[in-house]
Motif scaffolding. Structure first.
Motif, mmCIF file in Angstrom:
data_model
loop_
_atom_site.group_PDB
_atom_site.id
_atom_site.type_symbol
_atom_site.label_atom_id
_atom_site.label_comp_id
_atom_site.label_asym_id
_atom_site.label_seq_id
_atom_site.Cartn_x
_atom_site.Cartn_y
_atom_site.Cartn_z
ATOM 1 N N LEU A 6 32.701 27.300 25.301
ATOM 2 C CA LEU A 6 33.711 28.209 24.756
ATOM 3 C C LEU A 6 34.429 28.875 25.924
ATOM 4 O O LEU A 6 33.786 29.286 26.900
ATOM 5 C CB LEU A 6 32.987 29.278 23.912
ATOM 6 C CG LEU A 6 33.760 30.061 22.861
ATOM 7 C CD1 LEU A 6 34.457 29.128 21.865
ATOM 8 C CD2 LEU A 6 32.828 31.008 22.110
ATOM 9 N N HIS A 7 35.760 28.875 25.854
ATOM 10 C CA HIS A 7 36.543 29.480 26.945
ATOM 11 C C HIS A 7 37.617 30.330 26.308
ATOM 12 O O HIS A 7 38.515 29.810 25.652
ATOM 13 C CB HIS A 7 37.146 28.370 27.814
ATOM 14 C CG HIS A 7 37.988 28.856 28.956
ATOM 15 N ND1 HIS A 7 37.434 29.392 30.104
ATOM 16 C CD2 HIS A 7 39.324 28.910 29.120
ATOM 17 C CE1 HIS A 7 38.402 29.732 30.934
ATOM 18 N NE2 HIS A 7 39.570 29.468 30.356
ATOM 19 N N GLY A 8 37.498 31.649 26.459
ATOM 20 C CA GLY A 8 38.445 32.515 25.753
ATOM 21 C C GLY A 8 38.877 33.705 26.571
ATOM 22 O O GLY A 8 38.196 34.119 27.516
ATOM 23 N N LYS A 9 40.035 34.239 26.211
ATOM 24 C CA LYS A 9 40.612 35.381 26.952
ATOM 25 C C LYS A 9 40.482 36.673 26.148
ATOM 26 O O LYS A 9 40.701 36.679 24.940
ATOM 27 C CB LYS A 9 42.098 35.117 27.212
ATOM 28 C CG LYS A 9 42.769 36.214 28.019
ATOM 29 C CD LYS A 9 44.200 35.889 28.391
ATOM 30 C CE LYS A 9 45.169 36.121 27.273
ATOM 31 N NZ LYS A 9 46.588 36.016 27.707
ATOM 32 N N LEU A 10 40.104 37.735 26.828
ATOM 33 C CA LEU A 10 40.124 39.081 26.235
ATOM 34 C C LEU A 10 41.182 39.862 27.014
ATOM 35 O O LEU A 10 41.096 40.001 28.242
ATOM 36 C CB LEU A 10 38.754 39.742 26.366
ATOM 37 C CG LEU A 10 37.605 39.025 25.649
ATOM 38 C CD1 LEU A 10 36.273 39.725 25.926
ATOM 39 C CD2 LEU A 10 37.851 38.966 24.148
ATOM 40 N N GLN A 11 42.214 40.318 26.282
ATOM 41 C CA GLN A 11 43.314 41.022 26.945
ATOM 42 C C GLN A 11 43.041 42.525 26.910
ATOM 43 O O GLN A 11 42.936 43.108 25.824
ATOM 44 C CB GLN A 11 44.648 40.708 26.241
ATOM 45 C CG GLN A 11 45.860 41.241 26.955
ATOM 46 C CD GLN A 11 46.054 40.603 28.326
ATOM 47 O OE1 GLN A 11 45.815 39.393 28.483
ATOM 48 N NE2 GLN A 11 46.400 41.402 29.321
ATOM 49 N N ALA A 12 42.886 43.142 28.092
ATOM 50 C CA ALA A 12 42.648 44.588 28.153
ATOM 51 C C ALA A 12 43.974 45.329 28.070
ATOM 52 O O ALA A 12 45.037 44.796 28.439
ATOM 53 C CB ALA A 12 41.940 44.932 29.470
ATOM 54 N N LYS A 13 43.915 46.549 27.603
ATOM 55 C CA LYS A 13 45.097 47.416 27.684
ATOM 56 C C LYS A 13 45.437 47.592 29.163
ATOM 57 O O LYS A 13 44.563 47.484 30.033
ATOM 58 C CB LYS A 13 44.779 48.783 27.049
ATOM 59 C CG LYS A 13 44.603 48.720 25.535
ATOM 60 C CD LYS A 13 44.151 50.062 24.973
ATOM 61 C CE LYS A 13 43.932 49.952 23.466
ATOM 62 N NZ LYS A 13 43.222 51.123 22.898
ATOM 63 N N ASP A 14 46.719 47.880 29.439
ATOM 64 C CA ASP A 14 47.148 47.975 30.837
ATOM 65 C C ASP A 14 46.207 48.846 31.666
ATOM 66 O O ASP A 14 45.875 49.965 31.269
ATOM 67 C CB ASP A 14 48.569 48.570 30.917
ATOM 68 C CG ASP A 14 49.603 47.573 30.413
ATOM 69 O OD1 ASP A 14 49.185 46.416 30.137
ATOM 70 O OD2 ASP A 14 50.783 47.928 30.257
ATOM 71 N N GLY A 15 45.779 48.313 32.791
ATOM 72 C CA GLY A 15 44.952 49.068 33.733
ATOM 73 C C GLY A 15 43.473 49.122 33.361
ATOM 74 O O GLY A 15 42.671 49.699 34.083
ATOM 75 N N ASN A 16 43.095 48.484 32.237
ATOM 76 C CA ASN A 16 41.696 48.544 31.784
ATOM 77 C C ASN A 16 40.913 47.253 32.040
ATOM 78 O O ASN A 16 39.789 47.109 31.572
ATOM 79 C CB ASN A 16 41.659 48.861 30.277
ATOM 80 C CG ASN A 16 41.952 50.328 30.000
ATOM 81 O OD1 ASN A 16 41.059 51.158 29.952
ATOM 82 N ND2 ASN A 16 43.231 50.657 29.864
ATOM 83 N N GLY A 17 41.515 46.344 32.815
ATOM 84 C CA GLY A 17 40.855 45.056 33.075
ATOM 85 C C GLY A 17 39.498 45.220 33.739
ATOM 86 O O GLY A 17 38.498 44.645 33.323
ATOM 87 N N ASP A 18 39.445 46.059 34.767
ATOM 88 C CA ASP A 18 38.167 46.236 35.495
ATOM 89 C C ASP A 18 37.109 46.850 34.598
ATOM 90 O O ASP A 18 35.946 46.427 34.615
ATOM 91 C CB ASP A 18 38.387 47.114 36.740
ATOM 92 C CG ASP A 18 39.126 46.366 37.849
ATOM 93 O OD1 ASP A 18 39.162 45.109 37.780
ATOM 94 O OD2 ASP A 18 39.673 47.020 38.752
ATOM 95 N N ALA A 19 37.499 47.823 33.791
ATOM 96 C CA ALA A 19 36.524 48.494 32.898
ATOM 97 C C ALA A 19 36.006 47.496 31.858
ATOM 98 O O ALA A 19 34.807 47.429 31.584
ATOM 99 C CB ALA A 19 37.184 49.683 32.210
ATOM 100 N N LEU A 20 36.899 46.679 31.328
ATOM 101 C CA LEU A 20 36.484 45.673 30.336
ATOM 102 C C LEU A 20 35.574 44.640 31.005
ATOM 103 O O LEU A 20 34.528 44.272 30.469
ATOM 104 C CB LEU A 20 37.715 45.001 29.723
ATOM 105 C CG LEU A 20 37.445 43.915 28.686
ATOM 106 C CD1 LEU A 20 36.613 44.455 27.507
ATOM 107 C CD2 LEU A 20 38.762 43.308 28.175
#
Lengths: 102, 102
Positions: A6-20
């Motif tokens: 399984l290969h999927g993307k989770l899109q974080a709200k702007d600037g929240n990529g590291d926290a996610l």
């Protein structure tokens, strides 16, 4: 029998990529001990730091689905949801033919 | 330093997915011994048997690029090209944050 990928993307709200990503790295620790888990890779899109990709390999889809019931996974999911810009989509389902590390 | 990841699709001509995958599985055997290679996964799209996906993790982009010079890789690439429906695209470049098997 080929493994389930399984290969999927989770899109974080702007600037929240590291926290996610940090939450998903905790999930990867938890899930990697689950029955049938061979890979739970957490990556960041080199072009977009708020796009976090999860690449998984399991013995079967069933093992993958069961892992969502593991203690602690639910709590991590509820931590992650407020950081996400969109509802996660299932992602690309793959039949893994080979190439896993020994 | 985070590792270098790459996830890309090779589209085989109709009915040639298995033949293309077989060549890529040979490549995965060859490349997995290369310096800095942690993963060279060969998968088939569960919805389209002629779409073959390669998921790679390397210590660096440089290690990945160097592996293309390995003995035997060129020969495999020339075997694969006639089976492909389109010219391969680079694929998704990823910054791998964690989750590789120990």
């Amino acid at each position: 029998m080929n493994k389930y990928g399984l290969h999927g993307k989770l899109q974080a709200k702007d600037g929240n990529g590291d926290a996610l990503a940090a939450i998903l790295l905790q999930a990867s620790q938890l899930v990697s001990t689950a029955k049938g888990c061979h890979l739970y890779l957490v990556s960041k899109d080199a072009q977009n730091p708020d796009s976090i990709w999860i690449t998984e390999v399991w013995n079967s889809k069933e093992d993958h689905d069961n892992s969502l019931q593991l203690d602690g996974v639910g709590a991590l999911i509820s931590q992650a949801i407020p950081l996400m810009a969109d509802k996660p989509t299932k992602g690309l389902e793959l039949e893994v033919l080979g190439g896993l590390p020994a």
